[in-house]
Motif scaffolding. Structure first.
Motif, PDB file in Angstrom:
ATOM      1  N   ARG A 156       4.492   5.777  17.445  1.00 11.31           N
ATOM      2  CA  ARG A 156       4.712   6.196  18.821  1.00 11.31           C
ATOM      3  C   ARG A 156       5.714   5.280  19.527  1.00 11.31           C
ATOM      4  O   ARG A 156       6.463   5.704  20.403  1.00 11.31           O
ATOM      5  CB  ARG A 156       3.385   6.181  19.583  1.00 11.31           C
ATOM      6  CG  ARG A 156       3.432   6.970  20.884  1.00 11.31           C
ATOM      7  CD  ARG A 156       2.254   6.649  21.802  1.00 11.31           C
ATOM      8  NE  ARG A 156       0.959   6.689  21.155  1.00 11.31           N
ATOM      9  CZ  ARG A 156       0.177   7.763  21.097  1.00 11.31           C
ATOM     10  NH1 ARG A 156       0.549   8.886  21.638  1.00 11.31           N
ATOM     11  NH2 ARG A 156      -0.994   7.706  20.502  1.00 11.31           N
TER      12      ARG A 156
ATOM     13  N   SER B  59       3.604   7.698  11.715  1.00 12.57           N
ATOM     14  CA  SER B  59       2.186   7.782  12.057  1.00 12.57           C
ATOM     15  C   SER B  59       1.913   9.186  12.598  1.00 12.57           C
ATOM     16  O   SER B  59       2.846   9.945  12.906  1.00 12.57           O
ATOM     17  CB  SER B  59       1.849   6.764  13.143  1.00 12.57           C
ATOM     18  OG  SER B  59       2.449   7.179  14.368  1.00 12.57           O
ATOM     19  N   ARG B  60       0.634   9.485  12.737  1.00 10.63           N
ATOM     20  CA  ARG B  60       0.279  10.774  13.310  1.00 10.63           C
ATOM     21  C   ARG B  60       0.847  10.913  14.715  1.00 10.63           C
ATOM     22  O   ARG B  60       1.335  11.980  15.090  1.00 10.63           O
ATOM     23  CB  ARG B  60      -1.242  10.917  13.374  1.00 10.63           C
ATOM     24  CG  ARG B  60      -1.631  12.165  14.120  1.00 10.63           C
ATOM     25  CD  ARG B  60      -3.112  12.262  14.430  1.00 10.63           C
ATOM     26  NE  ARG B  60      -3.341  13.407  15.306  1.00 10.63           N
ATOM     27  CZ  ARG B  60      -4.513  13.732  15.790  1.00 10.63           C
ATOM     28  NH1 ARG B  60      -5.582  13.020  15.482  1.00 10.63           N
ATOM     29  NH2 ARG B  60      -4.642  14.782  16.575  1.00 10.63           N
TER      30      ARG B  60
ATOM     31  N   GLN C 239       3.892  12.324   7.779  1.00  8.08           N
ATOM     32  CA  GLN C 239       2.679  11.600   8.177  1.00  8.08           C
ATOM     33  C   GLN C 239       2.008  10.860   7.034  1.00  8.08           C
ATOM     34  O   GLN C 239       1.675  11.434   6.008  1.00  8.08           O
ATOM     35  CB  GLN C 239       1.665  12.555   8.808  1.00  8.08           C
ATOM     36  CG  GLN C 239       0.409  11.824   9.302  1.00  8.08           C
ATOM     37  CD  GLN C 239      -0.567  12.764   9.974  1.00  8.08           C
ATOM     38  OE1 GLN C 239      -0.184  13.554  10.817  1.00  8.08           O
ATOM     39  NE2 GLN C 239      -1.823  12.701   9.589  1.00  8.08           N
ATOM     40  N   VAL C 240       1.791   9.582   7.244  1.00 13.53           N
ATOM     41  CA  VAL C 240       1.082   8.741   6.286  1.00 13.53           C
ATOM     42  C   VAL C 240      -0.311   8.482   6.852  1.00 13.53           C
ATOM     43  O   VAL C 240      -0.450   8.200   8.032  1.00 13.53           O
ATOM     44  CB  VAL C 240       1.833   7.400   6.102  1.00 13.53           C
ATOM     45  CG1 VAL C 240       1.009   6.402   5.310  1.00 13.53           C
ATOM     46  CG2 VAL C 240       3.187   7.644   5.438  1.00 13.53           C
TER      47      VAL C 240
ATOM     48  N   THR D  75      -5.376  11.561   6.578  1.00 14.79           N
ATOM     49  CA  THR D  75      -5.248  13.010   6.487  1.00 14.79           C
ATOM     50  C   THR D  75      -3.797  13.417   6.293  1.00 14.79           C
ATOM     51  O   THR D  75      -3.453  14.577   6.418  1.00 14.79           O
ATOM     52  CB  THR D  75      -5.837  13.665   7.749  1.00 14.79           C
ATOM     53  OG1 THR D  75      -5.154  13.129   8.887  1.00 14.79           O
ATOM     54  CG2 THR D  75      -7.298  13.363   7.877  1.00 14.79           C
TER      55      THR D  75
ATOM     56  N   GLY E 142       6.559  -0.094  15.199  1.00 10.60           N
ATOM     57  CA  GLY E 142       5.984   0.553  16.386  1.00 10.60           C
ATOM     58  C   GLY E 142       4.748   1.375  16.056  1.00 10.60           C
ATOM     59  O   GLY E 142       4.526   2.434  16.619  1.00 10.60           O
TER      60      GLY E 142
ATOM     61  N   SER F 263       0.521   0.973  15.615  1.00 16.12           N
ATOM     62  CA  SER F 263      -0.519   0.019  16.009  1.00 16.12           C
ATOM     63  C   SER F 263      -1.424  -0.383  14.845  1.00 16.12           C
ATOM     64  O   SER F 263      -1.933  -1.496  14.802  1.00 16.12           O
ATOM     65  CB  SER F 263      -1.361   0.607  17.143  1.00 16.12           C
ATOM     66  OG  SER F 263      -2.012   1.782  16.705  1.00 16.12           O
TER      67      SER F 263
ATOM     68  N   GLN G   9      -7.079   5.214  10.487  1.00 19.22           N
ATOM     69  CA  GLN G   9      -6.607   6.421   9.789  1.00 19.22           C
ATOM     70  C   GLN G   9      -5.203   6.215   9.236  1.00 19.22           C
ATOM     71  O   GLN G   9      -4.853   6.822   8.227  1.00 19.22           O
ATOM     72  CB  GLN G   9      -6.616   7.627  10.733  1.00 19.22           C
ATOM     73  CG  GLN G   9      -7.993   8.073  11.173  1.00 19.22           C
ATOM     74  CD  GLN G   9      -8.503   7.322  12.391  1.00 19.22           C
ATOM     75  OE1 GLN G   9      -7.793   6.531  12.998  1.00 19.22           O
ATOM     76  NE2 GLN G   9      -9.757   7.562  12.738  1.00 19.22           N
ATOM     77  N   HIS G  10      -4.406   5.398   9.873  1.00 20.30           N
ATOM     78  CA  HIS G  10      -3.073   5.120   9.321  1.00 20.30           C
ATOM     79  C   HIS G  10      -3.182   4.133   8.157  1.00 20.30           C
ATOM     80  O   HIS G  10      -2.596   4.362   7.093  1.00 20.30           O
ATOM     81  CB  HIS G  10      -2.118   4.574  10.394  1.00 20.30           C
ATOM     82  CG  HIS G  10      -0.699   4.480   9.901  1.00 20.30           C
ATOM     83  ND1 HIS G  10       0.113   5.582   9.795  1.00 20.30           N
ATOM     84  CD2 HIS G  10       0.022   3.437   9.401  1.00 20.30           C
ATOM     85  CE1 HIS G  10       1.275   5.220   9.273  1.00 20.30           C
ATOM     86  NE2 HIS G  10       1.248   3.920   9.035  1.00 20.30           N
TER      87      HIS G  10
ATOM     88  N   ASN H 183       6.153  -5.084  15.685  1.00 19.11           N
ATOM     89  CA  ASN H 183       5.437  -4.556  16.841  1.00 19.11           C
ATOM     90  C   ASN H 183       5.549  -5.568  17.976  1.00 19.11           C
ATOM     91  O   ASN H 183       5.496  -6.767  17.720  1.00 19.11           O
ATOM     92  CB  ASN H 183       3.962  -4.308  16.460  1.00 19.11           C
ATOM     93  CG  ASN H 183       3.259  -3.401  17.444  1.00 19.11           C
ATOM     94  OD1 ASN H 183       3.229  -3.683  18.641  1.00 19.11           O
ATOM     95  ND2 ASN H 183       2.690  -2.316  16.942  1.00 19.11           N
TER      96      ASN H 183
ATOM     97  N   LEU I 114      11.160  -3.453  18.912  1.00 15.17           N
ATOM     98  CA  LEU I 114      11.739  -2.804  17.741  1.00 15.17           C
ATOM     99  C   LEU I 114      13.191  -2.399  17.973  1.00 15.17           C
ATOM    100  O   LEU I 114      13.979  -2.325  17.034  1.00 15.17           O
ATOM    101  CB  LEU I 114      10.883  -1.600  17.321  1.00 15.17           C
ATOM    102  CG  LEU I 114      10.866  -0.354  18.208  1.00 15.17           C
ATOM    103  CD1 LEU I 114      11.933   0.642  17.775  1.00 15.17           C
ATOM    104  CD2 LEU I 114       9.505   0.304  18.120  1.00 15.17           C
TER     105      LEU I 114
END
Ligand SMILES: Cc1cc2nc3c(=O)[nH]c(=O)nc-3n(C[C@H](O)[C@H](O)[C@H](O)COP(=O)(O)OP(=O)(O)OC[C@H]3O[C@@H](n4cnc5c(N)ncnc54)[C@H](O)[C@@H]3O)c2cc1C
Ligand SMILES: Nc1ncnc2c1ncn2[C@@H]1O[C@H](COP(=O)(O)O)[C@@H](O)[C@H]1O
Lengths: 308, 248
Positions: free
Chosen positions: A201, A226-227, A240-241, A244, A257, A259, A263-264, A278, A297
């Motif tokens: 993000r 990321s999602r 997406q990594v 899911t 960038g 967090s 899930q990531h 970051n 970044l």
């Protein structure tokens, strides 16, 4: 014992995830491979060369031009009787049709294995990889999907399997392929790349991904996300990594960038070296990073590109 | 048409689960439980189809402990019409769940069963596909777009290479991916209203389904722990370290 590996291919060549699946299958003894496709002769020849495969079954039929789960599961079931174990890579293709095979055989599928402990016992991650379960199957036949990053790839050359044609299964005919919007890129595929640089993000926009792409081009890296970056429309869904999304384990993973939500992490924490960039020094991604750079970044990434 | 949505009660996605010290499983006592996030997306999609006049009734179904009532109430508060609880303590494997769902489908005759693509506890990603096969139905898994048109539905699917669209003959199974929609929050009046919506209570025996697991969990362990490394001060230092390691 004999295992059957369902080959993932584009009618011409075999996808890397299949090679890792063959390695997992070797634990059962003899390994056969099934290539279902349309005009898939070249893919069948490629499968016959995989080290450790002794026989290739080929179902060449228009109904397998696209991997529709309803049709694929039928052809797998038509030969399932001959095998003690059937394995497919845990890709979106394998996840799609394998449970149908398991249901028809009245077998509990063992999803996403990361280790074959013995012929009936396997390790698999649960709860987004926060725990690893060792499970023992009481079913006579094992239906398994394989996490490709957890197994070495079998050599793509060196084998000389016999190739046998099998007939297509009766058409289920309840679904049809309409079309696809596939991401085109000259960069390596995420799941087989040696280096991945992913944006989150913090990138702020799709336009800003250009600075990541510039680094990727210098390193010959794949680009992931990321999602949050996908949801925001910065990049397509197949970037997406995560739990899911795609599971990756490159030599080098650079998270920019991002967090570091569980899930990531579930999708990349088995990478050999992790770098995090970051501006928030408290970001959880630093807890798994080998090298952390607390920086903006928009300064650090262009500087990285220049330094390479 | 009716739409059926199976919803699972799972550990909330924000919880960082811990492995029990005796390696028998993960710690679930006093842990926040919620509806599986993908199932919320499935309930939302069902409601949108109803709001668009494509469906008349939404039935939420859960197989799980008595407390799965709460999960059903969440679905009812979002806008589902009634619930079915199949009470079962202990593990409910996807195959057994799919067998129960099959019997319910045969009774209720929904035009679409909308499931999550994956339960975030077992991470199996199987149940919808198994149900589709047991019923002999078409499936559209990992959906990011659903368009019902008469007796067919076009499902856009998130696949490894990008997006793929398939056309399914109804009745069909659809499993949801993250970007299908953003689930609504239930309003307070709707939460109150949901308390009066009916929930039918059943047992696996009512369906003649044997719940005995086919997979025995021998042990559950922590994954290998990754140690935090070092902070570098500059891009130059970072590049130097990576060169030292031989990765670039
Ligand atoms: C069921 C479910 C499944 C999920 N599956 C996945 C999945 O597969 N993959 C996945 O990634 N997520 C997944 N998620 C989402 C996950 O929980 C997080 O929401 C997501 O990973 C957050 O993405 P992010 O790190 O990019 O965004 P954020 O958490 O918002 O982090 C952005 C980061 O960027 C940093 N930043 C901002 N600006 C700058 C700057 N100028 N310079 C440097 N740093 C900056 C911030 O400090 C922050 O740390 C899932 C969630 C659920 C509920
Ligand atoms: N016990 C259950 N009760 C209701 N629905 C379930 C249950 N288990 C799985 N499901 C449904 O099946 C989906 C996929 O689950 P799984 O195959 O376990 O990953 C979930 O998102 C739910 O929609």
């Amino acid at each position: 014992m004999t295992a059957l590996v369902i080959v993932e291919h584009d009618n011409v060549s075999v996808k890397d995830a299949t090679l890792a699946t063959v390695t997992a299958a070797k634990a059962f003894g003899d390994v056969h491979a099934l290539v279902a496709g349309s005009g898939c002769g070249a893919a069948a020849e490629a499968a016959a060369k995989i080290d450790g495969v002794s026989k290739v079954l080929v179902a060449d039929d228009a109904s397998y031009a696209h991997p529709l789960a309803e049709e694929l599961s039928a052809v797998v079931l038509s030969v399932a009787g001959d095998y003690d174990a059937i394995l497919a890579p845990a890709t979106t293709m394998g996840k799609n049709f394998m449970p149908r095979v398991a249901a028809s055989l009245d077998v509990a599928q063992i999803s996403d294995i990361i280790e074959v402990v013995s012929e009936d016992t396997f390790k698999r991650p649960i709860y987004a990889g926060n725990a690893i379960a060792t499970v023992q199957s009481s079913d006579a036949k094992k239906i398994i999907t394989v996490r490709a990053t957890a197994f070495d790839k079998a050599a793509a050359e060196g084998g000389s399997a016999s190739v046998e044609t099998i007939s297509a299964a009766d058409k289920a005919g309840v679904s049809e392929y309409v079309g696809a919007e596939l991401s085109k890129s000259d960069r390596p595929e995420l799941t087989s790349a040696k280096i991945i640089i992913s944006g989150g993000r913090g990138m702020g926009s799709g336009e800003n991904f250009k600075i990541i792409e510039a680094v990727a081009d210098k390193l010959g890296a794949a680009v992931g996300a990321s999602r949050a970056a996908v949801d925001a429309g910065f990049v397509p869904n197949d970037y997406q990594v995560g739990q899911t999304g795609k599971i990756v384990a490159p030599e080098l993973y650079i998270a920019v960038g991002i967090s570091g939500a569980i899930q990531h992490l579930a999708g990349m924490k088995d990478s050999k070296i992790i770098v995090a960039i970051n501006k928030d020094e408290e970001a959880p991604i630093f807890q798994v990073a080998d090298y952390g750079l607390v920086a903006d970044l928009f300064e650090a990434v262009p500087a990285l590109e220049k330094a390479l | 048409m009716k739409i059926m949505v199976p919803v699972k009660r799972v550990v909330d996605y924000n919880v960082k689960v811990r492995v029990k010290s005796d390696n028998s499983g993960v710690e679930l006592a006093n842990v926040k439980m919620s509806m599986n996030p993908f199932d919320e997306i499935a309930v939302e999609e069902a409601i949108r189809l109803k709001e668009a006049g494509k469906a008349e009734e939404i039935i939420v179904v859960s197989i799980g402990p008595k407390a799965a009532q709460e999960t059903l109430r969440t679905g009812l508060a979002m806008g589902a019409d009634r619930g079915i609880l199949v009470e079962h303590d202990g593990v409910a494997e996807p195959l057994a769940v799919a067998k129960i769902l099959k019997t319910i489908v045969e009774e209720e005759k929904p035009g679409i069963v909308l499931l999550g693509k994956q339960a975030i506890d077992d991470d199996c990603n199987q149940t919808g596909q198994m149900l589709a096969q047991l019923l002999g139905w078409a499936q559209g898994t990992f959906a990011s777009e659903v368009a019902v048109d008469g007796d067919t539905v076009n499902v856009t699917r998130e696949v490894d290479g990008g997006l793929e669209t398939v056309k399914l003959t109804l009745p069909a199974i659809i499993t949801t991916d993250l970007r299908l929609n953003e689930p609504r929050y239930a309003s307070l009046p709707n939460i109150m209203k949901a308390k009066r919506k009916p929930i039918d209570e059943k047992k696996p025996d009512d369906f003649g389904v044997d719940m005995a697991p086919r997979l025995t969990t021998l042990k559950v362990e922590e994954p290998p722990k990754r140690e935090a490394g070092i902070k570098v001060e500059s891009v130059e230092e970072l590049v130097g370290k990576l060169k030292e390691k031989g990765v670039i």
